[in-house]
Design an enzyme around this catalytic site. Structure first.
Site, mmCIF file in Angstrom:
data_model
loop_
_atom_site.group_PDB
_atom_site.id
_atom_site.type_symbol
_atom_site.label_atom_id
_atom_site.label_comp_id
_atom_site.label_asym_id
_atom_site.label_seq_id
_atom_site.Cartn_x
_atom_site.Cartn_y
_atom_site.Cartn_z
ATOM 1 N N LYS A 199 0.761 -1.097 0.189
ATOM 2 C CA LYS A 199 0.051 -0.129 0.188
ATOM 3 C C LYS A 199 0.845 1.272 0.073
ATOM 4 O O LYS A 199 2.118 1.048 0.215
ATOM 5 C CB LYS A 199 -0.811 0.052 1.282
ATOM 6 C CG LYS A 199 -1.895 -1.325 1.174
ATOM 7 C CD LYS A 199 -2.992 -0.831 0.008
ATOM 8 C CE LYS A 199 -4.078 -1.910 0.093
ATOM 9 N NZ LYS A 199 -4.109 -3.444 -0.113
ATOM 10 N N GLN A 200 0.180 2.696 -0.105
ATOM 11 C CA GLN A 200 0.888 3.688 -0.122
ATOM 12 C C GLN A 200 1.743 4.061 1.126
ATOM 13 O O GLN A 200 2.825 4.391 0.935
ATOM 14 C CB GLN A 200 -0.065 4.660 -0.294
ATOM 15 C CG GLN A 200 -0.664 5.000 -1.918
ATOM 16 C CD GLN A 200 -2.059 4.234 -1.935
ATOM 17 O OE1 GLN A 200 -2.121 3.360 -0.955
ATOM 18 N NE2 GLN A 200 -2.854 4.652 -2.756
#
Ligand SMILES: Cc1ncc(COP(=O)(O)O)c(C=O)c1O
Length: 379
Positions: A183-184
């Site tokens: 994920k980011q």
């Protein structure tokens, strides 16, 4: 075929000395869980999103489950959602013995189509669960018109912004984020619910901790709960990651820009579909770089040929309603959601991570163009 020396991975987290230091401090403090790092991470995250409240939990899936409970989804209810998502968004509805009602997606954004969702509303519809797929903002104003409770699956969309300037997750509906390693930002495993309602926050905080309200003693519980806590170790890592979020997002956008340029010819000449550009003021929070193969390309063969050229890739995402469990349980059949099914059959995720260099992108693009030329030249 060109010889290669390096396999380009699909994803790669960015962990630096700041994260190491933050985690070390927690380990040395001896306060590994239920400590001060949890509210610190929650406040910083809420501030970044522009949400009134945030609750840290053990995963994006746990976040979805608690968010659905908070808006009152229960046994026999229908929740309208996207079949083109990671399976957790539909599974979380089943955890509460409610029914995921799928509606087709928009072919441009790949998000739940507001008209299709509207047509699926019945007297039993209790909530809408749009997913901001691949980080592209779902059309929240269109869903909000129905006046039904909304839970937003923003697990892939940290950094995305709606056309009206609100951050995805900051509109007040319970909105879920995930911090798995691709994920980011990552905490290894982890998640967050952002929300506007103080009541939702109290309920979610209690239910993530075995049903213990904040003013109750240890081993005193007034409702059913779960162990969906996120540790202080994970929250310290999350706070350090959040500090570098803007740089991480900028790097992801840069890599996406490189791909767009490197694959423009394959798009024009070979019919390769690229992620839709931002439009109408919506801003994507880049998460993955997923292309749609031309209709005549064999996806498995393409993925295999890319692997032989040192490039990792994978089919992403399969249609949820056609997974064996969903077919058997609900009798779903191919043809129900044609846009989703076409997209799901053609989509391939390419390597995508913040420190990816222009030459790595070029290598992926060359490999893919080469593989596609074999497929499409045979036409
Ligand atoms: C759209 C979407 N929803 C939910 C989840 C679930 O998050 P987690 O893996 O943290 O449980 C993910 C994670 O991959 C996701 O991409």
């Amino acid at each position: 075929m060109t010889a290669y020396t390096e396999v380009i991975p699909l994803a790669q987290p960015v962990i630096g000395p700041e994260e190491e230091q933050a985690v070390l401090e927690v380990l040395r403090s001896g306060h590994l869980s239920l400590g001060p790092r949890v509210p610190a991470f929650e406040s910083a995250f809420a501030a970044r999103i522009g949400a009134r409240h945030a609750s840290a939990v053990s995963s994006g899936t746990a976040a979805l489950h608690l968010a659905l409970r908070a808006v009152g989804v229960g046994e026999g209810d229908e929740v309208i959602t996207s079949p083109f998502s990671f399976v957790a968004s539909a599974n979380a509805i089943l955890y509460e013995r409610a029914r995921p009602v799928f509606a087709d997606i928009d072919p441009r954004t790949l998000n739940l189509d507001p008209d299709a969702a509207a047509a699926a509303i019945t007297g039993r519809t209790t909530a809408l669960l749009p997913v901001h797929i691949f980080g592209y903002p779902a059309d929240l104003p269109a869903f909000e018109r129905h006046g039904l409770p909304i839970v937003e699956d923003a697990c892939e969309a940290l950094g995305a912004v709606h056309a009206d300037g609100t951050n995805v997750g900051g509109r007040g509906h319970p909105a879920t984020f995930g911090f798995y390693a691709n994920k980011q930002i990552t905490t290894g495993e982890g998640g967050m619910v952002c929300m506007g309602s103080a009541e939702h926050k109290v309920r979610i905080d209690a239910e993530r901790n075995q049903g213990r309200a904040p003013d109750m003693g240890w081993l005193d519980h007034d409702r059913l709960g779960f162990n969906y806590r996120l540790s202080d170790v994970a929250c310290a890592l999350g706070s350090a990651q959040l500090d570098r979020l803007d740089a991480l997002l900028a790097d992801r956008a840069r890599v996406a820009g490189c791909y767009g340029a490197a694959l423009a010819d394959a798009a024009a000449e070979r019919g390769l579909g690229l992620p839709c550009p931002d439009a109408g003021g919506d801003v994507r929070g880049w998460f993955v770089y997923v292309v749609q193969l031309p209709g005549d390309a064999d996806r498995d063969a393409t993925i295999l040929a890319l692997r032989e050229r040192g490039v990792q890739s994978k089919p992403y995402l399969p249609a949820i309603h056609l997974m064996s469990f969903y077919r058997e349980r609900f009798g779903h059949r191919p043809g129900e959601f044609p846009v989703c099914e076409t997209v799901a059959a053609r989509s391939v995720a390419l390597p995508f991570f913040p420190p990816m260099t222009q030459s790595q992108v070029a290598r992926v693009a060359e490999a893919l163009t080469d593989v596609l030329s074999h497929v499409t030249d045979a036409r």
